[in-house]
Motif scaffolding. Structure first.
Motif, PDB file in Angstrom:
ATOM      1  N   UNK B  53       1.436 -20.832 -39.664  1.00  0.00           N
ATOM      2  CA  UNK B  53       2.534 -20.461 -38.590  1.00  0.00           C
ATOM      3  C   UNK B  53       3.615 -19.889 -39.323  1.00  0.00           C
ATOM      4  N   UNK B  54       4.328 -20.753 -40.202  1.00  0.00           N
ATOM      5  CA  UNK B  54       5.672 -20.492 -40.894  1.00  0.00           C
ATOM      6  C   UNK B  54       5.405 -19.419 -42.032  1.00  0.00           C
ATOM      7  N   UNK B  55       4.457 -19.547 -42.800  1.00  0.00           N
ATOM      8  CA  UNK B  55       4.287 -18.449 -43.880  1.00  0.00           C
ATOM      9  C   UNK B  55       4.062 -17.158 -43.425  1.00  0.00           C
ATOM     10  N   UNK B  56       4.809 -16.194 -43.811  1.00  0.00           N
ATOM     11  CA  UNK B  56       4.760 -14.798 -43.364  1.00  0.00           C
ATOM     12  C   UNK B  56       5.686 -13.899 -44.053  1.00  0.00           C
ATOM     13  N   UNK B  57       5.053 -13.097 -44.969  1.00  0.00           N
ATOM     14  CA  UNK B  57       5.601 -12.288 -46.042  1.00  0.00           C
ATOM     15  C   UNK B  57       6.358 -11.180 -45.223  1.00  0.00           C
ATOM     16  N   UNK B  58       6.229 -10.712 -43.978  1.00  0.00           N
ATOM     17  CA  UNK B  58       6.619  -9.700 -43.205  1.00  0.00           C
ATOM     18  C   UNK B  58       8.335  -9.867 -43.242  1.00  0.00           C
ATOM     19  N   UNK B  59       9.158  -8.544 -43.458  1.00  0.00           N
ATOM     20  CA  UNK B  59      10.306  -8.737 -43.585  1.00  0.00           C
ATOM     21  C   UNK B  59      10.825  -8.022 -42.414  1.00  0.00           C
ATOM     22  N   UNK B  60      11.647  -8.616 -41.355  1.00  0.00           N
ATOM     23  CA  UNK B  60      12.090  -7.963 -39.990  1.00  0.00           C
ATOM     24  C   UNK B  60      13.697  -8.279 -40.165  1.00  0.00           C
ATOM     25  N   UNK B  61      14.464  -7.561 -39.333  1.00  0.00           N
ATOM     26  CA  UNK B  61      15.630  -7.762 -38.868  1.00  0.00           C
ATOM     27  C   UNK B  61      16.634  -8.171 -40.049  1.00  0.00           C
ATOM     28  N   UNK B  62      16.723  -7.350 -41.128  1.00  0.00           N
ATOM     29  CA  UNK B  62      17.552  -7.532 -42.109  1.00  0.00           C
ATOM     30  C   UNK B  62      18.853  -7.246 -41.842  1.00  0.00           C
ATOM     31  N   UNK B  63      19.829  -7.771 -41.897  1.00  0.00           N
ATOM     32  CA  UNK B  63      21.288  -7.319 -41.530  1.00  0.00           C
ATOM     33  C   UNK B  63      21.903  -6.129 -42.305  1.00  0.00           C
ATOM     34  N   UNK B  64      22.092  -5.090 -41.908  1.00  0.00           N
ATOM     35  CA  UNK B  64      22.483  -3.928 -42.516  1.00  0.00           C
ATOM     36  C   UNK B  64      24.041  -3.648 -42.059  1.00  0.00           C
ATOM     37  N   UNK B 142      12.326 -10.024 -50.995  1.00  0.00           N
ATOM     38  CA  UNK B 142      12.884  -9.179 -49.688  1.00  0.00           C
ATOM     39  C   UNK B 142      13.604  -7.884 -50.327  1.00  0.00           C
ATOM     40  N   UNK B 143      14.236  -8.230 -51.337  1.00  0.00           N
ATOM     41  CA  UNK B 143      15.050  -6.924 -51.872  1.00  0.00           C
ATOM     42  C   UNK B 143      14.038  -5.831 -52.104  1.00  0.00           C
ATOM     43  N   UNK B 144      12.790  -6.191 -52.917  1.00  0.00           N
ATOM     44  CA  UNK B 144      11.856  -5.139 -53.002  1.00  0.00           C
ATOM     45  C   UNK B 144      11.610  -4.398 -51.818  1.00  0.00           C
ATOM     46  N   UNK B 145      11.079  -5.357 -50.780  1.00  0.00           N
ATOM     47  CA  UNK B 145      10.500  -4.899 -49.645  1.00  0.00           C
ATOM     48  C   UNK B 145      11.516  -3.826 -49.082  1.00  0.00           C
ATOM     49  N   UNK B 146      12.870  -4.345 -48.833  1.00  0.00           N
ATOM     50  CA  UNK B 146      13.946  -3.717 -48.167  1.00  0.00           C
ATOM     51  C   UNK B 146      14.131  -2.176 -48.967  1.00  0.00           C
ATOM     52  N   UNK B 147      14.067  -2.318 -50.202  1.00  0.00           N
ATOM     53  CA  UNK B 147      14.247  -1.017 -50.796  1.00  0.00           C
ATOM     54  C   UNK B 147      13.178  -0.006 -50.654  1.00  0.00           C
ATOM     55  N   UNK B 148      11.832  -0.712 -50.531  1.00  0.00           N
ATOM     56  CA  UNK B 148      10.780   0.099 -50.291  1.00  0.00           C
ATOM     57  C   UNK B 148      10.847   0.613 -48.974  1.00  0.00           C
ATOM     58  N   UNK B 149      11.294   0.154 -47.806  1.00  0.00           N
ATOM     59  CA  UNK B 149      11.338   0.749 -46.363  1.00  0.00           C
ATOM     60  C   UNK B 149      12.620   1.697 -46.625  1.00  0.00           C
ATOM     61  N   UNK B 150      13.610   1.413 -47.332  1.00  0.00           N
ATOM     62  CA  UNK B 150      14.661   2.314 -47.371  1.00  0.00           C
ATOM     63  C   UNK B 150      14.526   3.682 -47.673  1.00  0.00           C
ATOM     64  N   UNK B 151      13.673   3.576 -49.078  1.00  0.00           N
ATOM     65  CA  UNK B 151      13.148   4.754 -49.686  1.00  0.00           C
ATOM     66  C   UNK B 151      12.326   5.710 -48.841  1.00  0.00           C
ATOM     67  N   UNK B 152      11.314   4.931 -48.013  1.00  0.00           N
ATOM     68  CA  UNK B 152      10.354   5.721 -47.527  1.00  0.00           C
ATOM     69  C   UNK B 152      11.016   6.272 -46.132  1.00  0.00           C
TER      70      UNK B 152
END
Lengths: 658, 382
Positions: B53-64, B142-152
């Motif tokens: 239940x707890x382990x989840x690599x999805x990144x959501x709701x990053x404060x921007x 998380x930083x990598x994932x955030x960067x990926x999202x922003x770029x996309x």
């Protein structure tokens, strides 16, 4: 007054007329339905060493707990220094058989910690530890971690800790269990000195040679005190004479005399008890002259030759065993169910040639030679760290020797082959049973591992249970057994397969005298059936049971022979010296200044003195005591015990250049 | 004929009364040990549930945090594009980029966006418009994932007010997710955790059961009996092996009922390969037991051995994200092979034809560990 005994104490060094320091009257302690203590009375005076001697489960530890204020009595009065035990706690030092030290603190840190707990002033700690540590022979080890001390040193440090706030009473519950003879004697020298400084000491011990060093002892059994008195008075009060017999064919002679004892248990002048030792028989008789006549007559009728017969006084063990036998406390010996006669063999069962073992740069065993025949009991004796356990492990193949050769049951190589292991029995120092299994499950397990035929398996398991007095209790969890019983069951498990060679590494450590005697009955039975037995022990009275003994000092075998021969080979003479009670300590200090300290020991109100030459040195003793105005009440030679011989040998070897 | 006869004599010796006596004793001890039963049931269940239940690599709701110096429709559109898919949460609107930097520094924002005053003009010109992005790089993943999202998101961003109409990208991919169509991360983690749990339990239980004999001194006695090291070890292992298979079944059932994990492979083969892995786990425990002297020591040592085993196995973090050196080193990690087998059989439904190299690796490791333990067993007392 305590229960009257045949002869009242000759007089410990008392402060006359003062109130007793320990006063116990009609003491009862019950744990649920189990009554551990059932009405004990005794009183101990200031400066007295009072011994509580009894079997496992006799109620000793409960009594100690009550006196230390850890438990409340169910009924009865207990006063310590005139106060209830709990209130007197700050004036009492208590020492148990398990080392109550922090192994990862140094000697000084341990002492400082206890002193802090007991609120000893900072300045006093410094002064007292400077005084106590050298007294105990720990002066040079202040920085050493407690975990790295030997067993004897640990107990001496624990005693220092108990003494740091100057208690007036010391309670010692089996303080020397598992401690080697040399250290035990030093420990008791310290106790004697403390008693001289009017510290009152109550001590429990399974060792009867230690009981000899108490001013008075109480035999305790089944929660009651059976007898109180000085060791001397108890021995005389038995009203028996001990005969030491040396003859060929000891086994037949023993059987013959035991038969006579059993036939006529209450007859006049007849034999009361027979005990087999390694090279002699001890026979207790009611009357010396008629006893001797009867023994001679019996032996002559069977044409057994008597080499030597000595009339002497009974030992404390005789007192103990005889009294408890009157209580019916001894299971009868039973014959082991063997599968057939074993053929006589003359080749050595165990032989070692130039056996050595190094651990790094430390030589644990050096050039040891020994030979044990089938049917022989061989004792390997020595202080802690002398190399006994290392030697036994090499002999039975658990440890590879660095040099030398071992022959075991005819094999020199492949000591770990399955076939050979099936013919060997081994019992180590630790308990070798599974605590979480029942007694019967444990025995069934070893029977299975040794592949004992099914037909014999049941018989032999029943034999172990019966000879331990555990019939009908085979389903009890082994962990619930008291130490002494567990050791006997462990012995049973080690011999289930009727081994040809049997190794016993300190089999009776912590076992009470009655159980110990029975233990040796079993061991002797196996030896008679042709098993070769190699045993190590700390308990030197017990070593008298061996046919031959060997002393190890610093990994070297220094002397070997029958117990009689070893004692006879001891150089010098042993003297017993009696001076007025108040002067005992002063006399000892005086003599220790002239001779090496190990030569002078305090045994209750007597001094033991080892001198190399007889008259010239005796003259000096008389002169020294005379100058100090100490009156000699008696001074005469007594025979060496095996313990005296060991201590003499060890000390001489330590003093000699390597 | 000869190997058959050898096998028969070996089986005879093995099942002879000596081995039976050893085996019986182990079973009796286990039956009296309630602790062991608890240890075998409770921690695996808890670990599977917690990790699943707890382990989840999805990144959501990053404060921007957004500093909008352009203040136009296009900049508002950009912010909306970033926050509408719930990856980012418009958490703050600081006045200057310095305030923004301070908020990121304090950790109350994970990412910051500065839209310069020239933004609208540059866009209107159709030329490249620049924005500045800060990302808190402490948590690299998380930083990598955030960067990926922003770029996309920025790449696809076409403001409605833009002068040039949207041009379709030259290549589009039609992606199908195989084996885990819902991309549920628990499907990835549960098989990994199953391997992890088996490693921990198997090594600890076997190590403790052996060291206990050394602790109490019964081992010395055992070594003086005619029982051979192999017999003693096998008798210890056999009942544990059966109990640990219960754990395997427990993990399968939990995965199925709680996480809806499919089982697509061949069940007997799976149990067989799991058994092989149990031997490896028990072998690790046995090996530890022969070098340690007390229960405490063996527990601590097991901790230091098991943690790196788990971390380099791909149970939790993908092996692909490790440096090359560790990736090749992890080939020596038995847990890696087992997890590959579990994932392969559970999710892909493949069999030995695809998994044989991993099965072979496990077999070799089990044999090596057991042989080494047995040879050390005799000499461990000296």
């Amino acid at each position: 007054m305590p229960r009257s005994s045949p002869a009242e104490p000759a007089g410990p060094p008392l402060a006359g007329g003062a109130d007793p320091v320990l006063h116990v009257e009609a003491l009862h302690k019950a744990y649920g339905a189990l009554e551990a203590v059932r009405g004990i009375d005794f009183q101990v005076e200031a400066g007295e060493i009072f011994g509580l001697i009894g079997a496992d489960g006799a109620g000793k530890t409960s009594t100690f707990h009550i006196l230390a204020g850890l438990l409340n009595p169910s009924a009865g009065t207990v006063r310590v220094l005139g106060q209830p035990p709990r209130q007197a706690r700050s004036r009492v030092g208590y020492l148990t058989q398990s080392f109550s030290l922090y192994p990862d603190l140094s000697v000084e840190e341990n002492l400082r910690y206890v002193a802090g707990l007991r609120r000893v002033a900072e300045g006093d700690i410094e002064e007292r530890s400077r005084q106590l540590l050298p007294q105990m022979g720990l002066g040079a080890f202040g920085d050493r971690l407690a975990g790295q001390l030997s067993g004897g040193m640990k107990q001496k440090l624990a005693l220092c800790c108990a003494l740091i706030d100057r208690p007036e009473v010391l309670l010692l519950d089996e303080p020397t269990t598992g401690v080697d003879p040399v250290s035990r004697r030093e420990f008791w020298d310290v106790l004697a000195r403390l008693a001289g400084e009017t510290v009152t000491i109550l001590v429990a011990t399974p060792y009867l040679d230690e009981a000899e060093r108490c001013h008075r002892i109480a035999l305790i059994h089944g929660g009651r005190i059976r007898q109180v008195g000085t060791p001397e008075a108890l021995k005389q009060g038995l009203g028996l004479t001990r005969l030491e017999l040396r003859c060929t064919q000891r086994a037949q002679a023993a059987a013959l005399l035991e038969g006579a004892a059993a036939r006529d248990p209450d007859g006049p002048g007849s034999i009361v008890d027979v005990q087999t030792f390694g090279d002699r028989l001890d026979v207790l008789v009611r009357d010396a002259d008629r006893g001797v006549a009867e023994v001679r007559d019996l032996l002559q009728r069977r044409e057994l030759t008597l080499e030597n017969l000595q009339i002497t006084s009974p030992t404390l063990e005789n007192v103990f065993v005889t009294r408890l036998r009157q209580e019916g406390a001894q299971p009868q010996p039973l014959a082991f169910p063997r599968s057939g006669e074993r053929r006589q063999r003359t080749d050595p069962a165990i032989a070692a040639r130039a056996l050595s073992r190094r651990f790094g740069s430390f030589e644990a065993v050096r050039q040891v030679d020994l030979e044990v025949g089938y049917g022989e009991i061989f004792g390997l004796l020595g202080a802690n760290g002398a190399g006994k356990t290392t030697t036994i492990k090499m002999l039975c193949g658990l440890l590879e020797p660095s040099a030398g050769q071992v022959t075991l049951a005819g094999q020199t190589s492949r000591l770990r082959s399955r076939e050979l292991l099936g013919r060997i029995g081994y019992m180590s120092q630790k308990f070798t049973l599974y605590d979480d299994l029942s007694i019967r499950q444990n025995l069934a397990f070893y029977a299975g591992v040794y592949a004992i035929p099914r037909a014999l398996r049941r018989q032999r398991i029943d034999w172990v249970l019966a000879s331990c007095g555990l019939e009908g209790r085979g389903d009890m969890a082994t962990g619930q057994l008291p130490g002494g019983w567990k050791q006997r069951v462990a012995f049973g498990a080690a011999v289930l397969h009727d081994p040809e060679v049997l190794f016993l590494d300190e089999p009776t450590s912590g076992v009470d005298p009655v159980a110990r005697r029975q233990f040796w009955g079993l061991i002797n039975d196996f030896a008679r059936a042709g098993t070769a037995i190699l045993v190590t022990t700390h308990y030197l009275e017990e070593a008298e049971q061996c046919n031959r003994v060997c002393f190890l000092v610093a990994g070297r075998s220094v002397i070997e022979g029958t117990p009689t021969a070893v004692k006879a080979a001891q150089p010098g003479h042993l003297y017993e010296l009696l001076v007025p009670p108040g002067d005992t300590q002063r006399a000892a200090d005086l003599l220790r200044r002239r001779w090496e300290p190990w030569r002078v020991g305090i045994f209750a109100d007597r001094l033991h003195l080892v001198l190399d030459t007889a008259e010239p040195e005796l003259e000096e003793v008389r002169r020294l005591l005379d100058e100090a105005e100490i009156r000699i009440q008696s001074l005469h030679a007594i025979p060496f015990s095996l313990e005296d011989a060991l201590i003499g040998t060890v000390q001489r070897a330590a003093g000699a250049p390597p | 004929m000869r190997p058959l006869r050898l096998l028969r004599s070996w089986a005879h010796r093995l099942l002879g009364t000596r081995f039976l006596a050893l085996l019986r004793k182990e079973v009796e001890q286990i039956l009296r040990d309630r602790q062991l039963v608890k240890l075998l049931l409770i921690p695996p269940t808890l670990q599977l549930l917690v990790y699943g239940f707890a382990l989840n690599p999805d990144v959501r709701f990053l404060p921007l945090g957004v500093v909008d110096q352009s203040l136009g429709a296009s900049s508002r559109e950009l912010v909306a594009a970033l926050t509408e898919n719930q990856v980012f949460l418009g958490a703050a609107h600081p006045r200057s980029d310095r305030d923004l930097a301070r908020l990121v520094e304090r950790g109350s924002l994970t990412a910051g966006l500065v839209i310069p005053p020239t933004f609208r003009r540059d866009l209107a010109k159709g030329g490249p418009a620049e924005v500045q992005v800060f990302i808190d790089g402490v948590d690299a993943n998380t930083a990598g994932i955030a960067n990926g999202y922003i770029q996309q998101i920025l790449r696809r961003f076409r403001p409605e007010s833009a002068a040039t109409p949207a041009r379709p990208p030259p290549v589009t991919a039609a992606v199908t997710f195989l084996y885990n169509p819902g991309l549920r991360s628990s499907w990835f983690f549960v098989p990994g955790v199953m391997g992890l749990v088996l490693t921990l339990i198997a090594s600890l239980v076997s190590a403790v059961s052996l060291v206990r004999e050394k602790d109490t001194g019964t081992l010395e006695q055992l070594l003086m009996t005619p029982a051979s090291a192999w017999e003693i070890l096998l008798a210890k292992i056999a009942p544990l092996f059966v109990l640990l298979q219960v754990d395997v079944a427990l993990a399968l059932v939990l995965g199925r009922t709680v996480f809806g994990l499919p089982f697509r492979g061949n069940l007997p083969l799976f149990l067989l390969l799991s058994g092989l892995y149990l031997f490896v786990g028990i072998g690790i425990g046995t090996l530890l037991a022969t070098v340690c002297r007390s229960q405490q020591q063996v527990l601590l040592t097991a901790f230091f051995v098991n943690l790196p085993l788990v971390q380099t196995s791909g149970a939790i973090a993908p092996i692909e994200s490790m440096p090359l050196f560790f990736r090749s080193l992890s080939l020596l990690n038995p847990l890696r092979h087992y997890i590959t087998i579990v994932r392969g059989m559970q999710l892909k439904g493949v069999g030995l034809e695809a998994l044989w190299p991993h099965a072979l690796a496990l077999l070799l490791m089990a044999m090596a560990l057991m042989a080494f333990s047995a040879s050390r067993f005799r000499s461990q007392l000296s």
